[in-house]
Motif scaffolding. Structure first.
Motif, short mmCIF file in Angstrom:
data_model
loop_
_atom_site.label_atom_id
_atom_site.label_comp_id
_atom_site.label_asym_id
_atom_site.label_seq_id
_atom_site.Cartn_x
_atom_site.Cartn_y
_atom_site.Cartn_z
N THR A 71 31.75 32.67 33.75
CA THR A 71 32.75 32.63 32.69
C THR A 71 32.65 33.94 31.91
O THR A 71 31.74 34.74 32.15
N SER A 72 33.56 34.14 30.96
CA SER A 72 33.52 35.38 30.19
C SER A 72 32.27 35.45 29.32
O SER A 72 31.87 36.52 28.87
N ASP A 73 31.62 34.31 29.10
CA ASP A 73 30.39 34.28 28.30
C ASP A 73 29.12 34.28 29.14
O ASP A 73 28.01 34.28 28.60
N GLY A 74 29.26 34.21 30.46
CA GLY A 74 28.10 34.15 31.34
C GLY A 74 28.20 32.98 32.30
O GLY A 74 29.21 32.27 32.34
N VAL A 75 27.13 32.77 33.04
CA VAL A 75 27.15 31.78 34.12
C VAL A 75 26.89 30.38 33.56
O VAL A 75 26.01 30.19 32.71
N VAL A 76 27.65 29.41 34.05
CA VAL A 76 27.45 28.00 33.71
C VAL A 76 26.88 27.29 34.93
O VAL A 76 27.37 27.49 36.05
N VAL A 77 25.82 26.50 34.71
CA VAL A 77 25.17 25.78 35.81
C VAL A 77 25.22 24.28 35.51
O VAL A 77 24.89 23.84 34.41
N LEU A 78 25.63 23.50 36.51
CA LEU A 78 25.58 22.04 36.42
C LEU A 78 24.49 21.56 37.37
O LEU A 78 24.48 21.93 38.55
N MET A 95 22.23 34.74 43.10
CA MET A 95 23.58 34.67 43.67
C MET A 95 24.64 35.27 42.75
O MET A 95 25.78 35.45 43.16
N THR A 96 24.28 35.53 41.49
CA THR A 96 25.28 36.01 40.53
C THR A 96 24.95 37.42 40.03
O THR A 96 25.49 37.86 39.01
N GLY A 97 24.09 38.10 40.74
CA GLY A 97 23.80 39.49 40.40
C GLY A 97 23.18 39.66 39.03
O GLY A 97 23.40 40.68 38.36
N GLY A 98 22.42 38.65 38.58
CA GLY A 98 21.73 38.79 37.31
C GLY A 98 22.61 38.65 36.09
O GLY A 98 22.22 39.04 34.98
N ARG A 99 23.80 38.10 36.26
CA ARG A 99 24.67 37.84 35.08
C ARG A 99 23.92 36.92 34.11
O ARG A 99 23.13 36.07 34.52
N PRO A 100 24.14 37.06 32.80
CA PRO A 100 23.44 36.18 31.85
C PRO A 100 23.84 34.71 32.03
O PRO A 100 24.95 34.42 32.47
N PHE A 101 22.91 33.83 31.69
CA PHE A 101 23.21 32.40 31.73
C PHE A 101 23.84 32.00 30.40
O PHE A 101 23.27 32.24 29.34
N HIS A 102 25.00 31.39 30.47
CA HIS A 102 25.61 30.88 29.25
C HIS A 102 25.17 29.45 28.97
O HIS A 102 24.76 29.14 27.86
N ALA A 103 25.25 28.57 29.98
CA ALA A 103 24.97 27.15 29.72
C ALA A 103 24.39 26.48 30.96
O ALA A 103 24.75 26.82 32.09
N VAL A 104 23.50 25.53 30.71
CA VAL A 104 22.91 24.71 31.77
C VAL A 104 22.99 23.25 31.33
O VAL A 104 22.42 22.88 30.30
#
Ligand SMILES: [Fe+2]
Ligand SMILES: [Fe+2]
Length: 281
Positions: free
Chosen positions: A182-189, A207-216
């Motif tokens: 997302t524009s804020d970072g990666v979301v993981v379910l 898998m996401t090239g080190g993009r920041p994590f937004h939410a888990v």
């Protein structure tokens, strides 16, 4: 052009909202533009009932993805296919194996996909997609496939076995998570994170090239985790920079309480009726 992604919790162990019900299980609905999917289906047909109350359109579900083949994540398969008969199913081949949980007294009980679920999968065989490795379920929305178990502090064993006699440990190799950017970072379910929540997030990071994590959000399976494992998990979540956490399902009350304490302002309820809106990258 960016569009929103809306995640709605349809099944979870707890509930907030009038007319909704809870059960031990998990199901997320993800709406991305005109396309919808389910990540897990709960323990029973409750997913359809709660969807109706929440105004979630299950008839528009293009795909279901299974975090793993345990009964509390797969019991709604048949109910969803009755509403969305053309929906594809994304699952690891090992998800359909018979499997059991062993009690301290040595007895075992079946915890795999129930008979109606297996029959429904067989009836929809042409629509099944194997997810041995990372697979795109809808445009920009992925499941991880198998998750390498690399951390030394995450005990990914447990009472799970592949036979009634209880002799063959079940590594739950089918365990996987869903993720999207997302524009804020990666979301993981997460389903149950039997592979370990930190192993799971490391896989997603790769898998996401080190993009920041937004939410888990979801089950972290820390129900019987040692205090050391919980402490290391907190450390790693901090190091990975996760900004929003929704500990749910099999996380366990003690571990969830610890996370709420350690991440003030970052934790959020993730119960039946919870809804999260993200801006697509
Ligand atoms: Fe579970
Ligand atoms: Fe599970």
């Amino acid at each position: 052009m960016s569009e929103g992604i809306v995640v709605t919790v349809l099944v979870e162990n707890s509930v907030h909202g009038r007319g909704l019900m809870a059960e031990h299980g998990l199901a997320f609905h993800v709406q991305a533009g005109a396309q919808g999917l389910l990540f897990d289906t709960g323990q029973s047909g409750l997913v359809a009932r709660n969807a109706a109350v929440l105004g979630v359109d299950l008839a528009g579900v293009r795909a279901m993805a299974l975090s793993h083949g345990h009964y509390d994540h797969t019991g709604g398969l048949r109910a969803v296919w009755e509403i969305a008969p053309d929906a594809r199913l994304y699952a690891h081949p090992a998800a359909v194996a018979p499997r059991y949980s062993r009690s301290p007294d040595g007895t075992t009980r079946a915890v795999g996909i129930d008979r109606p679920g297996i029959e429904a999968i067989q009836a929809h065989a042409p629509r099944i997609v194997d997810t041995l490795s990372t697979t795109e379920v809808l445009p920009g929305i992925f499941v991880t496939g198998e998750i390498p178990r690399v951390t030394e502090f995450e005990d990914v064993g447990g009472p799970f076995v592949l036979d009634v006699a209880g002799a063959r440990p079940d590594p739950i190799i089918d365990d996987q998570a869903m993720f999207f950017d997302t524009s804020d970072g990666v979301v993981v379910l997460l389903g149950c994170a039997h592979a370990g929540v930190v192993n799971t997030l490391r896989r997603v990071r790769d898998m996401t090239g080190g993009r920041p994590f937004h939410a888990v959000f979801g089950g972290m399976h820390l129900l019987v985790a040692s205090p050391e494992r919980v402490a290391r998990t907190v450390q790693e979540l901090r190091a990975l920079g996760v900004r929003r956490l929704g500990p749910a399902h099999c996380t366990g009350a003690a571990a969830a309480a610890r996370l709420w304490h350690e991440f003030p302002g970052a934790c959020t309820a993730c119960s039946v009726g919870s809804r999260f809106v993200f801006r697509r990258k």
